[in-house]
Scaffold this motif. Structure first.
Motif, PDB file in Angstrom:
ATOM      1  N   PRO A   1       0.871  -1.044  -0.063  1.00 44.75           N
ATOM      2  CA  PRO A   1       0.059  -0.027  -0.120  1.00 44.75           C
ATOM      3  C   PRO A   1       0.941   1.435  -0.145  1.00 44.75           C
ATOM      4  O   PRO A   1       2.029   1.059   0.695  1.00 44.75           O
ATOM      5  CB  PRO A   1      -0.802  -0.073   1.406  1.00 44.75           C
ATOM      6  N   GLY A   2       0.226   2.255  -0.517  1.00 44.28           N
ATOM      7  CA  GLY A   2       1.285   3.629  -0.689  1.00 44.28           C
ATOM      8  C   GLY A   2       0.548   4.754  -1.544  1.00 44.28           C
ATOM      9  O   GLY A   2      -0.763   4.516  -1.743  1.00 44.28           O
ATOM     10  N   ASN A   3       0.990   5.498  -1.762  1.00 45.25           N
ATOM     11  CA  ASN A   3       0.929   6.697  -2.831  1.00 45.25           C
ATOM     12  C   ASN A   3       1.424   6.593  -4.125  1.00 45.25           C
ATOM     13  O   ASN A   3       2.668   6.495  -4.186  1.00 45.25           O
ATOM     14  CB  ASN A   3       0.875   8.105  -2.189  1.00 45.25           C
TER      15      ASN A   3
ATOM     16  N   LEU B   1       5.904   4.241  -6.513  1.00 47.29           N
ATOM     17  CA  LEU B   1       5.044   4.071  -5.363  1.00 47.29           C
ATOM     18  C   LEU B   1       5.583   4.604  -4.118  1.00 47.29           C
ATOM     19  O   LEU B   1       6.862   4.122  -3.923  1.00 47.29           O
ATOM     20  CB  LEU B   1       4.618   2.869  -5.219  1.00 47.29           C
ATOM     21  N   GLU B   2       5.220   5.500  -3.427  1.00 41.80           N
ATOM     22  CA  GLU B   2       5.998   5.802  -1.990  1.00 41.80           C
ATOM     23  C   GLU B   2       4.987   5.114  -1.046  1.00 41.80           C
ATOM     24  O   GLU B   2       3.780   4.761  -0.901  1.00 41.80           O
ATOM     25  CB  GLU B   2       5.632   7.358  -1.679  1.00 41.80           C
ATOM     26  N   ALA B   3       5.796   4.268  -0.263  1.00 37.35           N
ATOM     27  CA  ALA B   3       5.406   3.447   0.960  1.00 37.35           C
ATOM     28  C   ALA B   3       6.636   3.670   2.090  1.00 37.35           C
ATOM     29  O   ALA B   3       7.583   3.440   1.778  1.00 37.35           O
ATOM     30  CB  ALA B   3       5.312   2.250   0.510  1.00 37.35           C
ATOM     31  N   MET B   4       6.090   3.809   3.207  1.00 31.19           N
ATOM     32  CA  MET B   4       6.855   3.979   4.472  1.00 31.19           C
ATOM     33  C   MET B   4       8.152   4.996   4.015  1.00 31.19           C
ATOM     34  O   MET B   4       9.197   4.699   4.395  1.00 31.19           O
ATOM     35  CB  MET B   4       7.372   2.598   4.957  1.00 31.19           C
ATOM     36  N   LYS B   5       7.693   6.167   3.748  1.00 34.00           N
ATOM     37  CA  LYS B   5       8.747   7.212   3.126  1.00 34.00           C
ATOM     38  C   LYS B   5       9.810   6.793   2.385  1.00 34.00           C
ATOM     39  O   LYS B   5      10.865   7.440   2.006  1.00 34.00           O
ATOM     40  CB  LYS B   5       9.397   7.763   4.558  1.00 34.00           C
TER      41      LYS B   5
ATOM     42  N   GLU C   1      10.664   5.575  -1.801  1.00 31.13           N
ATOM     43  CA  GLU C   1      10.128   5.550  -3.281  1.00 31.13           C
ATOM     44  C   GLU C   1      10.352   4.324  -3.849  1.00 31.13           C
ATOM     45  O   GLU C   1      11.603   3.980  -3.790  1.00 31.13           O
ATOM     46  CB  GLU C   1      10.654   6.819  -4.152  1.00 31.13           C
ATOM     47  N   ASN C   2       9.439   3.605  -4.350  1.00 33.49           N
ATOM     48  CA  ASN C   2       9.624   2.295  -5.026  1.00 33.49           C
ATOM     49  C   ASN C   2       9.420   2.346  -6.369  1.00 33.49           C
ATOM     50  O   ASN C   2       8.119   2.753  -6.743  1.00 33.49           O
ATOM     51  CB  ASN C   2       8.618   1.122  -4.361  1.00 33.49           C
TER      52      ASN C   2
ATOM     53  N   THR D   1      -4.035   7.052  -3.390  1.00 36.39           N
ATOM     54  CA  THR D   1      -3.677   6.169  -2.706  1.00 36.39           C
ATOM     55  C   THR D   1      -4.051   4.781  -3.255  1.00 36.39           C
ATOM     56  O   THR D   1      -4.888   4.533  -3.931  1.00 36.39           O
ATOM     57  CB  THR D   1      -4.538   6.253  -1.421  1.00 36.39           C
TER      58      THR D   1
ATOM     59  N   ASN E   1      -3.900   0.238  -2.632  1.00 37.28           N
ATOM     60  CA  ASN E   1      -3.640  -0.947  -1.659  1.00 37.28           C
ATOM     61  C   ASN E   1      -2.920  -2.030  -2.439  1.00 37.28           C
ATOM     62  O   ASN E   1      -2.815  -2.086  -3.782  1.00 37.28           O
ATOM     63  CB  ASN E   1      -4.833  -1.343  -1.448  1.00 37.28           C
TER      64      ASN E   1
END
Length: 80
Positions: free
Chosen positions: A19-21, A42-46, A48-49, A69, A71
């Motif tokens: 999940p992320g933005n 995708l940003e997840a837990m600060k 960038e992926n 956002t 999921n």
């Protein structure tokens, strides 16, 4: 104005692994991509992926927008 996402496209869905933005969509519908080309960020837990294409093909649809956002398991783009 923001582009409305396509609900579903043809082909294989490239999905969110966590999940992320969505920070960026780096492809457009109809664009040809090669294996391991970045299609979205995708940003997840600060962090960038980079989400990459699993194989070469053509993007048939984009099912999310920059800033939204997402999921786990939701489609980002579709590839044929």
């Amino acid at each position: 104005p923001p582009v409305e996402p396509v609900a579903q496209g043809n082909g294989e869905a490239i999905t969110a692994p966590m999940p992320g933005n969505i920070l960026d969509i780096r492809v457009s519908a109809g664009e040809s991509v090669v294996e391991n080309q970045v299609v979205a960020v995708l940003e997840a837990m600060k962090m960038e992926n980079e989400i990459v294409a699993p194989r070469s093909g053509t993007i048939t649809a984009i099912s999310t927008t920059k800033g939204s956002t997402i999921n786990v398991g939701e489609a980002i783009v579709y590839l044929t």
